[in-house]
Design a protein around this motif. Sequence first.
Motif, PDB file in Angstrom:
ATOM      1  N   LEU A  83       1.079  -1.370   0.050  1.00  0.00           N
ATOM      2  CA  LEU A  83       0.122   0.078   0.155  1.00  0.00           C
ATOM      3  C   LEU A  83       1.432   1.119   0.368  1.00  0.00           C
ATOM      4  CD1 LEU A  83      -2.647   1.625   0.396  1.00  0.00           C
ATOM      5  CD2 LEU A  83      -2.206   1.421   2.987  1.00  0.00           C
TER       6      LEU A  83
ATOM      7  N   GLN B  32       1.338   3.455  -3.021  1.00  0.00           N
ATOM      8  CA  GLN B  32       0.729   5.475  -3.010  1.00  0.00           C
ATOM      9  C   GLN B  32       1.800   6.184  -2.812  1.00  0.00           C
ATOM     10  OE1 GLN B  32      -1.850   6.501  -2.641  1.00  0.00           O
ATOM     11  NE2 GLN B  32      -0.961   8.502  -2.259  1.00  0.00           N
ATOM     12  N   TYR B  33       3.072   5.778  -2.742  1.00  0.00           N
ATOM     13  CA  TYR B  33       4.641   6.569  -2.474  1.00  0.00           C
ATOM     14  C   TYR B  33       4.557   7.075  -4.537  1.00  0.00           C
ATOM     15  CZ  TYR B  33       8.861   7.936  -3.321  1.00  0.00           C
ATOM     16  OH  TYR B  33      10.261   8.966  -3.419  1.00  0.00           O
TER      17      TYR B  33
ATOM     18  N   ALA C 242       2.350   8.200  -5.732  1.00  0.00           N
ATOM     19  CA  ALA C 242       1.518   9.806  -5.643  1.00  0.00           C
ATOM     20  C   ALA C 242       2.269  11.023  -6.551  1.00  0.00           C
ATOM     21  CB  ALA C 242       1.646   9.923  -4.069  1.00  0.00           C
TER      22      ALA C 242
ATOM     23  N   MET D  40       3.737  11.922   3.343  1.00  0.00           N
ATOM     24  CA  MET D  40       3.404  10.754   4.265  1.00  0.00           C
ATOM     25  C   MET D  40       3.808  10.675   5.614  1.00  0.00           C
ATOM     26  SD  MET D  40       3.885   8.445   0.855  1.00  0.00           S
ATOM     27  CE  MET D  40       3.999   6.616   1.454  1.00  0.00           C
TER      28      MET D  40
ATOM     29  N   ASN E  79      -4.482  12.022  -4.461  1.00  0.00           N
ATOM     30  CA  ASN E  79      -3.254  11.484  -4.226  1.00  0.00           C
ATOM     31  C   ASN E  79      -4.307  10.958  -3.331  1.00  0.00           C
ATOM     32  OD1 ASN E  79      -0.941  11.665  -5.445  1.00  0.00           O
ATOM     33  ND2 ASN E  79      -0.416  13.933  -3.771  1.00  0.00           N
TER      34      ASN E  79
ATOM     35  N   VAL F  75      -6.113   8.003  -4.685  1.00  0.00           N
ATOM     36  CA  VAL F  75      -5.441   6.953  -5.081  1.00  0.00           C
ATOM     37  C   VAL F  75      -5.581   6.177  -3.670  1.00  0.00           C
ATOM     38  CG1 VAL F  75      -2.721   6.036  -5.436  1.00  0.00           C
ATOM     39  CG2 VAL F  75      -4.373   8.176  -7.387  1.00  0.00           C
ATOM     40  N   PHE F  76      -4.776   6.457  -2.713  1.00  0.00           N
ATOM     41  CA  PHE F  76      -4.300   6.006  -1.322  1.00  0.00           C
ATOM     42  C   PHE F  76      -6.374   5.363  -1.037  1.00  0.00           C
ATOM     43  CE2 PHE F  76      -4.797   5.661   3.173  1.00  0.00           C
ATOM     44  CZ  PHE F  76      -3.870   4.417   3.529  1.00  0.00           C
TER      45      PHE F  76
ATOM     46  N   LEU G 228      -6.490   2.072  -3.659  1.00  0.00           N
ATOM     47  CA  LEU G 228      -5.632   1.485  -3.202  1.00  0.00           C
ATOM     48  C   LEU G 228      -5.808   0.711  -1.875  1.00  0.00           C
ATOM     49  CD1 LEU G 228      -2.169   3.097  -3.936  1.00  0.00           C
ATOM     50  CD2 LEU G 228      -3.172   1.477  -5.058  1.00  0.00           C
ATOM     51  N   SER G 229      -6.379   0.705  -0.961  1.00  0.00           N
ATOM     52  CA  SER G 229      -6.746   0.917   0.381  1.00  0.00           C
ATOM     53  C   SER G 229      -8.124  -0.257   0.191  1.00  0.00           C
ATOM     54  CB  SER G 229      -6.899   1.609   1.229  1.00  0.00           C
ATOM     55  OG  SER G 229      -6.914   0.817   2.572  1.00  0.00           O
TER      56      SER G 229
END
Length: 190
Positions: free
Chosen positions: A79, A83-84, A87, A115, A171, A174-175, A178-179
């Motif tokens: 995750l 994310q990194y 982003a 983050m 972002n 997106v997070f 993904l989560s």
Amino acid sequence: MEANNRKKIVTTLKENILNPKDFWIAQKQSTETHAQRITGFFLPLLGLAAVAVFLGEFFRSSHFYMGYAVLKAMREIVLFVLQYLLAVYFTNELIKTFKGEKNIEVVRKLVLFSMTPFLLVSILTGLFQFLYVLDIMGVYSFYIFWLGANELLELPKEKKDSYIIITILVNFFVFSFLSIILSKLLTAYF
């Protein structure tokens, strides 16, 4: 991890969380490379978050089932790495939409350090899962990103606030995406 590295991580965390404006001013002059930031800051925090999630899940289960705890820790790693990467990509690509100068090195620094609150909250809620209400504290990342973007990015003044808001929203989605996807994959497997 050496005592110097731990001390440096703690100092960076303290400055980033408690005094973000001065932190970003110092980062503007920093000569630290991307690899040094990843290996000396991001990966140790990510490892700590994964261990916290593993221990929290392992001791929470009634049968001390290790397989699920390992998968949950791996989900945390995937995750935050995804994310990194995403982003950094979206933050950098959105710059040209707002007539700014793209600078991947500055964007990497901005995303990585913003983050930090999410990683710290993940460590805390990973270990003590009953504290999930504290996940809201991760929103502080957006404030850190806002200050960092204002300090580090070269954008036209009239477009800077719009860029920051759009980038934070992108972002965040997106997070969230993904989560949810990674959680669904984990529950589908178990």
